[in-house]
Motif scaffolding. Structure first.
Motif, mmCIF file in Angstrom:
data_model
loop_
_atom_site.group_PDB
_atom_site.id
_atom_site.type_symbol
_atom_site.label_atom_id
_atom_site.label_comp_id
_atom_site.label_asym_id
_atom_site.label_seq_id
_atom_site.Cartn_x
_atom_site.Cartn_y
_atom_site.Cartn_z
ATOM 1 N N ILE A 213 -95.365 -50.684 -21.331
ATOM 2 C CA ILE A 213 -96.620 -50.738 -20.934
ATOM 3 C C ILE A 213 -96.842 -50.068 -19.705
ATOM 4 C CG2 ILE A 213 -96.883 -53.054 -20.122
ATOM 5 C CD1 ILE A 213 -99.517 -51.242 -22.320
ATOM 6 N N SER A 214 -95.854 -50.263 -18.633
ATOM 7 C CA SER A 214 -95.803 -49.841 -17.245
ATOM 8 C C SER A 214 -95.787 -48.308 -17.398
ATOM 9 C CB SER A 214 -94.851 -50.648 -16.324
ATOM 10 O OG SER A 214 -93.536 -50.394 -16.976
ATOM 11 N N ASP A 215 -94.847 -47.920 -18.374
ATOM 12 C CA ASP A 215 -94.719 -46.521 -18.256
ATOM 13 C C ASP A 215 -95.819 -45.628 -19.027
ATOM 14 O OD1 ASP A 215 -91.969 -46.591 -17.182
ATOM 15 O OD2 ASP A 215 -91.228 -46.497 -19.077
ATOM 16 N N LEU A 216 -96.252 -46.316 -19.816
ATOM 17 C CA LEU A 216 -97.747 -45.693 -20.211
ATOM 18 C C LEU A 216 -98.811 -45.838 -19.503
ATOM 19 C CD1 LEU A 216 -97.717 -47.778 -23.837
ATOM 20 C CD2 LEU A 216 -97.345 -44.909 -23.235
ATOM 21 N N GLY A 217 -98.580 -46.715 -18.273
ATOM 22 C CA GLY A 217 -99.747 -46.583 -17.092
ATOM 23 C C GLY A 217 -100.996 -47.636 -17.724
ATOM 24 N N PHE A 218 -100.805 -48.097 -18.661
ATOM 25 C CA PHE A 218 -101.948 -48.998 -19.095
ATOM 26 C C PHE A 218 -102.277 -50.248 -18.212
ATOM 27 C CE2 PHE A 218 -101.984 -47.598 -23.985
ATOM 28 C CZ PHE A 218 -102.178 -46.184 -23.453
ATOM 29 N N SER A 219 -103.573 -50.479 -18.135
ATOM 30 C CA SER A 219 -103.813 -51.721 -17.347
ATOM 31 C C SER A 219 -105.408 -52.173 -17.858
ATOM 32 C CB SER A 219 -103.557 -51.925 -16.164
ATOM 33 O OG SER A 219 -104.530 -50.900 -15.418
ATOM 34 N N LYS A 220 -105.557 -53.540 -17.372
ATOM 35 C CA LYS A 220 -106.980 -53.765 -17.823
ATOM 36 C C LYS A 220 -107.293 -54.870 -16.603
ATOM 37 C CE LYS A 220 -110.470 -55.489 -20.778
ATOM 38 N NZ LYS A 220 -110.701 -55.902 -22.440
ATOM 39 N N SER A 221 -108.386 -54.810 -15.785
ATOM 40 C CA SER A 221 -108.613 -55.579 -14.662
ATOM 41 C C SER A 221 -108.880 -56.988 -14.967
ATOM 42 C CB SER A 221 -109.717 -55.073 -13.784
ATOM 43 O OG SER A 221 -110.144 -55.879 -12.828
ATOM 44 N N GLY A 222 -108.049 -57.942 -14.449
ATOM 45 C CA GLY A 222 -108.221 -59.445 -14.839
ATOM 46 C C GLY A 222 -107.720 -59.818 -16.134
ATOM 47 N N PHE A 223 -107.024 -59.056 -16.606
ATOM 48 C CA PHE A 223 -106.073 -59.303 -17.895
ATOM 49 C C PHE A 223 -104.627 -58.885 -17.809
ATOM 50 C CE2 PHE A 223 -110.613 -59.046 -18.926
ATOM 51 C CZ PHE A 223 -110.648 -59.669 -20.361
ATOM 52 N N TYR A 224 -103.775 -59.508 -18.568
ATOM 53 C CA TYR A 224 -102.497 -59.061 -18.708
ATOM 54 C C TYR A 224 -102.136 -58.641 -20.051
ATOM 55 C CZ TYR A 224 -101.602 -63.644 -20.715
ATOM 56 O OH TYR A 224 -101.566 -64.781 -21.551
ATOM 57 N N PHE A 225 -101.154 -57.669 -20.222
ATOM 58 C CA PHE A 225 -100.719 -57.266 -21.364
ATOM 59 C C PHE A 225 -100.028 -58.261 -22.194
ATOM 60 C CE2 PHE A 225 -97.498 -54.726 -24.380
ATOM 61 C CZ PHE A 225 -98.472 -54.057 -24.891
ATOM 62 N N ALA A 226 -100.617 -58.434 -23.645
ATOM 63 C CA ALA A 226 -99.955 -59.687 -24.246
ATOM 64 C C ALA A 226 -99.236 -58.916 -25.541
ATOM 65 C CB ALA A 226 -101.299 -60.295 -24.936
ATOM 66 N N GLY A 227 -99.310 -57.631 -25.893
ATOM 67 C CA GLY A 227 -98.487 -56.989 -26.723
ATOM 68 C C GLY A 227 -99.230 -56.105 -27.660
ATOM 69 N N TRP A 228 -98.370 -55.306 -28.868
ATOM 70 C CA TRP A 228 -99.147 -54.322 -29.545
ATOM 71 C C TRP A 228 -99.599 -54.940 -30.722
ATOM 72 C CZ3 TRP A 228 -100.270 -50.239 -26.830
ATOM 73 C CH2 TRP A 228 -99.346 -49.973 -25.645
ATOM 74 N N GLY A 229 -100.791 -54.532 -31.150
ATOM 75 C CA GLY A 229 -101.273 -54.879 -32.500
ATOM 76 C C GLY A 229 -101.608 -53.776 -33.120
ATOM 77 N N THR A 230 -101.840 -54.107 -34.409
ATOM 78 C CA THR A 230 -101.776 -52.725 -35.317
ATOM 79 C C THR A 230 -103.125 -52.557 -35.599
ATOM 80 O OG1 THR A 230 -101.288 -54.285 -37.513
ATOM 81 C CG2 THR A 230 -99.715 -53.052 -36.462
ATOM 82 N N THR A 231 -104.230 -53.321 -35.010
ATOM 83 C CA THR A 231 -105.626 -53.050 -35.348
ATOM 84 C C THR A 231 -106.099 -53.477 -33.734
ATOM 85 O OG1 THR A 231 -106.236 -55.389 -35.897
ATOM 86 C CG2 THR A 231 -105.517 -53.708 -37.806
#
Length: 663
Positions: free
Chosen positions: A74-92
């Motif tokens: 996720i860090s290589d992808l550069g994805f982030s959301k303010s006030g949230f942390y990455f919890a994994g990948w979902g298929t939907t």
């Protein structure tokens, strides 16, 4: 980074095709065999990463079928959301559970889209612990890593010192009023210290002041503390005058208390204590005063003190004419005056007038006769004590006043005197009854000065004849007087004249200052005239002031009596008098005890020829007369008895006055 991954994948595919072709050519040898067909390369699949409302939109990663590869982190992808942390990948997009974790191994079998799943980051609180001031965090809550800025407002009289920030076990550094929020709640403690304000005491002359808090002497104090100021005068000649406390901004600080100790509550600024000490001022009295003395309660006093002046006339005949104190006002009347000390020395002056001052009614003593206590009072004045020949007192005949029948002259001792020529002559060694031995031989036309003194009276009863009046009898024989003056009073029973009617008597006229009838002979044909010798100048007008006369009651005097042997009534009419002499009944009244208290004779009475017996106003009740006679109280065998006059009563006898006062 994403392009590098694509390049790596393409390079691996080309390398595989090259190796495959080389192997095919070498296997047939000589080139006689036909070239084999190229193998089918493995399928390639695309994994699409969707930020799912995070930063960036989508990214892709190519996967070779059947080959496990790690998902791009996720860090290589550069994805982030303010006030949230990455919890994994979902298929939907709305998946609630993660299918793959960040960087997990994945084997592709088809193209697929993975959606980033986001969980809200926890928010931690900044808790404040602060006394003597307020602390404001900005922001007041935050996730881990949030920068918190602190500001403070000290309470009045306090100043900020430092912050202490802790997560409960570890202190967190505060730099420039900022700290980074850890992954848990924190407690911020603001440390304040009290400000020491100066208490400046200005030095002054004649005294000193100290400031204390409790028992400790201080020169600083904190806001709200109670400061006690104590002033000490240099000596008894000085005292605290003013006290004031002024704050730095010029406002006055309230003081409580009185005297040399005051308190104030320290304001939130330094203060200045000011004071002044007064010195005593001198009271100067005259060194000599004619007619009396003057004393002061103190010889010096502070401004505002009340000073008492005591005036002591040489005698009661010296009256204060004026009393002055420079630079101030005298208060009061009589012989005690006061004044308030001004802020300077004063001179006191007094002047006396010499005048006749009649003795007002006052109780002075008691007398016990046969177990009964009588009050002795002074009231009125009469000449009594003769001036001895060796006396140093001189009498000034040019300073005189007329009082009724007498002329009074001023003595050098401050008393009034009147002179009288001796009627009775005696020689040294002669001692008549009740008389004191004559001090010197008296010659014709000789006179003596007699001092005018208060008359002493015994209060015989407070309910005379049930009238509710006090009956007073003189304690001494004051003078002598004839009962009648060479006349006979008219006898209504026989048409002749009788000599025993008190109503018509000369002695009654003398006592009350009224006229009386006079007839030159015993013959009825002789005219009767009114004699005015005593009008307005009898005993009453001489002995008493007009004010004293007003309080002497008009008394109904009963004058008749009955002869106990003959039962003959002596019908002397009642009179209304202010002054009278006792009756026969009153002299024998055991409650009055007139006979138990022999009257002493004054020098003045002796000089006028008084005898050791005195008149009663009623006819004698036991004597069997050849003619009417009066009763007398006579000295007999060491005591007094009631006897008859034994004469027609134109002879003189002593007089002991009586009078009544309203209770």
């Amino acid at each position: 980074m994403k392009n590098l991954r694509k390049f790596t994948a393409l390079f691996a595919a080309a390398l595989a095709l090259y190796l495959f072709a080389s192997c095919s050519n070498s296997a047939g040898g000589g080139g006689s065999n036909p070239a084999p067909s190229a193998p089918t390369p493995p399928a390639q699949y695309t994994v699409t990463f969707n930020a799912n409302n995070g930063t960036s939109a989508t990214e892709t990663q190519t996967f070779t079928a059947g080959t496990a590869q790690a998902l791009t982190s996720i860090s290589d992808l550069g994805f982030s959301k303010s006030g949230f942390y990455f919890a994994g990948w979902g298929t939907t997009a709305d998946a609630t559970e993660s299918a793959y974790a960040d960087g997990a191994e994945y084997t592709a079998s088809a193209d697929i889209t993975f959606y980033a799943l986001w969980s809200a980051m926890p928010v931690y609180s900044v808790n404040i612990s602060s006394e003597h001031g307020t602390v404001t965090p900005s922001p007041a809550t935050g996730i881990a890593g949030t920068e918190i800025t602190l500001s403070n407002t000290p309470a009045t009289g306090w100043q900020f010192d430092s912050y202490t920030v802790t997560d409960g076990s570890t202190n967190i550094a505060v730099v420039n009023n900022k700290f980074t929020m850890p992954g848990q709640d924190v407690i911020v403690t603001a440390n304040f210290t009290a400000i020491d304000y100066d208490v400046e005491i200005i030095s002054v002359a004649n005294g000193s002041v100290v400031a204390k808090i409790g028992t400790s002497t201080v020169n600083t104090a904190n806001y709200g503390q109670t400061v006690t100021l104590t002033a000490t005068a240099e000596c008894d000649n000085y005292r605290l005058n003013t006290f004031s406390v002024t704050a730095n901004d010029g406002t006055s600080v309230d003081l409580t208390g009185t005297g040399n100790t005051r308190t104030f509550v320290m304001p939130a600024q330094s203060v200045t204590v000011s004071s002044t000490f007064d010195s005593k001022h001198t009271i100067t009295l005259p060194t000599s005063i004619e007619g009396g003395t003057l004393t002061s309660s103190v010889t010096s006093a502070f401004e505002g003190d009340t000073v008492t002046l005591t005036i002591t006339p040489q005698t009661r005949h010296y009256i204060v004419q004026s009393l002055t104190v420079t630079n101030t006002t005298v208060n009061g009347t009589g012989n005690t005056r006061t004044f308030v000390m001004p802020a300077q020395d004063v001179n006191v002056n007094v002047a006396f007038n010499f005048s006749f001052v009649g003795t007002t009614y006052k109780e002075v003593d008691t007398q016990i006769l046969n177990g009964v206590t009588y009050n002795i009072v002074e009231f009125g004045d009469w000449p009594q004590t003769g001036l001895p020949t060796d006396s140093s007192v001189t009498v000034d005949e040019t300073n005189s006043i007329v009082r009724g029948m007498f002329t009074y002259c001023k003595g050098s001792d401050g008393e009034w005197y009147t002179k009288c020529e001796y009627v009775y002559r005696c020689t040294n060694g002669e001692t008549p009854p009740l008389w004191e031995k004559c001090e010197r031989e008296i010659t014709n036309n000789d006179f003596v000065w007699f001092k005018v003194e208060p008359i002493r009276w015994r209060v015989l009863t407070t309910n005379y004849n049930e009238s509710g009046k006090r009956l007073l009898l003189s304690e001494v024989i004051l003078t002598y007087e004839k009962y009648y003056d060479g006349r006979e009073e008219k006898n209504t029973r026989s048409g002749g004249w009788q000599n025993s009617d008190y109503k018509l008597s000369r002695v009654r006229a003398f006592l009350n200052g009224i006229s009386y009838p006079y007839k030159c002979s015993w013959y009825n044909s002789d005219p009767e005239v009114e004699v005015n010798d005593f009008v307005g100048k009898g005993f009453l007008q001489t002995a008493f002031s007009s004010e004293a006369t007003e309080i002497i009651a008009d008394t109904t005097v009963k004058n008749k009596s009955i002869n106990i042997n003959t039962k003959r009534i002596y019908p002397c009419g009642n009179t209304v008098d202010k002054v009278f002499i006792p009756s026969d009944d009153e002299a024998s009244n055991e409650d009055y005890q007139i006979l138990a208290s022999p009257s002493k004779m004054t020098d003045f009475a002796k000089a006028n020829g008084a005898y050791s017996y005195f008149w009663l106003r009623t006819p004698e009740v036991s004597y069997t007369p050849k003619r009417d006679v009066l009763s007398l109280v006579s000295w007999y065998n060491g005591g007094y008895i009631i006897s008859s006059s034994g004469s027609v009563c134109y002879c003189p006898a002593s007089v002991v006055p009586a009078l009544c006062l309203e209770n």
